[in-house]
Write an enzyme that holds these catalytic residues in place. Structure first.
Site, PDB file in Angstrom:
ATOM      1  N   LYS A 208       4.653  -4.790 -14.917  1.00 39.84           N
ATOM      2  CA  LYS A 208       6.046  -4.788 -15.352  1.00 39.84           C
ATOM      3  C   LYS A 208       6.663  -6.193 -15.316  1.00 39.84           C
ATOM      4  CE  LYS A 208       8.811  -2.371 -12.719  1.00 39.84           C
ATOM      5  NZ  LYS A 208       9.923  -3.141 -12.137  1.00 39.84           N
TER       6      LYS A 208
ATOM      7  N   ARG B  71      16.938   4.265 -10.585  1.00 38.16           N
ATOM      8  CA  ARG B  71      15.740   4.893 -10.026  1.00 38.16           C
ATOM      9  C   ARG B  71      15.947   6.361  -9.714  1.00 38.16           C
ATOM     10  NH1 ARG B  71      11.736   1.329  -6.347  1.00 38.16           N
ATOM     11  NH2 ARG B  71      11.358  -0.328  -7.847  1.00 38.16           N
TER      12      ARG B  71
ATOM     13  N   ARG C  68      -4.782  -8.490  -5.255  1.00 36.01           N
ATOM     14  CA  ARG C  68      -3.616  -9.359  -5.370  1.00 36.01           C
ATOM     15  C   ARG C  68      -3.414 -10.201  -4.104  1.00 36.01           C
ATOM     16  NH1 ARG C  68       2.231  -6.910  -6.965  1.00 36.01           N
ATOM     17  NH2 ARG C  68       2.115  -5.984  -4.884  1.00 36.01           N
TER      18      ARG C  68
ATOM     19  N   ARG D  24      -0.670  -9.158   1.299  1.00 39.74           N
ATOM     20  CA  ARG D  24       0.373  -8.397   1.991  1.00 39.74           C
ATOM     21  C   ARG D  24      -0.186  -7.070   2.516  1.00 39.74           C
ATOM     22  NH1 ARG D  24       5.373  -7.777  -1.952  1.00 39.74           N
ATOM     23  NH2 ARG D  24       3.939  -6.220  -2.771  1.00 39.74           N
TER      24      ARG D  24
ATOM     25  N   ARG E 196       2.786   4.425  -1.921  1.00 37.77           N
ATOM     26  CA  ARG E 196       3.847   3.865  -2.774  1.00 37.77           C
ATOM     27  C   ARG E 196       3.820   4.470  -4.174  1.00 37.77           C
ATOM     28  NH1 ARG E 196       2.730  -2.196  -2.962  1.00 37.77           N
ATOM     29  NH2 ARG E 196       4.627  -2.359  -4.197  1.00 37.77           N
TER      30      ARG E 196
END
Length: 228
Positions: free
Chosen positions: A20, A94, A128, A161, A172
């Site tokens: 995104k 959201r 990532r 992370r 998530r």
């Protein structure tokens, strides 16, 4: 009589790791939309210690969701500063109450929904790595650093992370789907939802680009059919 040009009000949606951010930056580059991200706006307000920023930080520090009315107040206030521009909303709304509040002030013309398989996102996010100081993001599969483990600009070490661990990512993604599905259905009923499916950002982007070309001219200097 002066005729004011119609302004596009677009919203981009997609789960964490769907590309995104990359798609949004390309939309801004080629179609000159103002990118209004709820996450960026929240961070800015928290860093500046504004009233809303302090309230939001209290909820985040307690691991609680920020209430609809706080996010809505923040975003609707900011919208007033960019109302003379084409607009790309990101991260808001959201929830359906947020969407309904937005509709009263700024009806959305187009919702760009990025549909990327969860398995693809898991692979993408576990690859990532980030440079904490700048926020620069690298992906070992399609955007690796020039020197393994080091930031291209500063040469400082990259970190992974906790959020990018597989079990956290699964949680998530499930949370995102449960939260946003009613919003997607809300916009589908309004007839403004456009979904783009794929496993690679660079293959999804040309379809998004061609779709937006039907609404706005490309203001960049590129002349290719579906530029980066």
């Amino acid at each position: 009589m002066v005729v004011r040009p119609l302004l596009l009000r677009a919203l981009i949606m997609g789960p964490p790791g769907s590309g995104k951010g990359t798609i949004s930056s390309r939309i801004v580059k080629h179609f000159a939309l103002k990118h209004l991200s709820s996450g960026d706006l929240l961070r800015d307000n928290m860093n500046k210690g504004t009233e809303i920023g302090i309230i939001a930080k209290t909820y985040i520090d307690q691991g609680r969701l920020i209430p609809d009315e706080i996010i809505t107040q923040l975003m609707l206030s900011e919208l007033q500063t960019v109302e003379q521009h084409h607009l790309l909303l990101d991260g808001f709304p959201r929830t359906v109450p947020q969407a309904e509040a937005l509709e009263k002030k700024c009806p959305i013309d187009t919702v760009i929904d990025l549909e990327v398989p969860f398995e693809t996102i898991q692979q993408r996010l576990t690859a990532r790595w980030i440079h904490p100081a700048s926020g620069r993001v690298y992906n070992l599969e399609f955007n690796p650093p020039k020197v393994p483990g080091m930031d291209d600009i500063t040469g400082e070490p990259l970190v992974q992370r906790d959020d990018d661990k597989p079990e956290t990512i699964t949680k998530r993604l499930k949370s995102y789907e449960a939260e946003t599905r009613p919003v997607l259905e809300y916009y589908q009923r309004k007839g403004v939802l456009e979904s783009f499916s794929g496993t690679e950002t660079n293959k999804i982007w040309p379809h998004v680009y061609r779709f937006l070309q039907t609404k706005l001219p490309d203001v960049s200097q590129k002349e290719t059919a579906a530029p980066d």
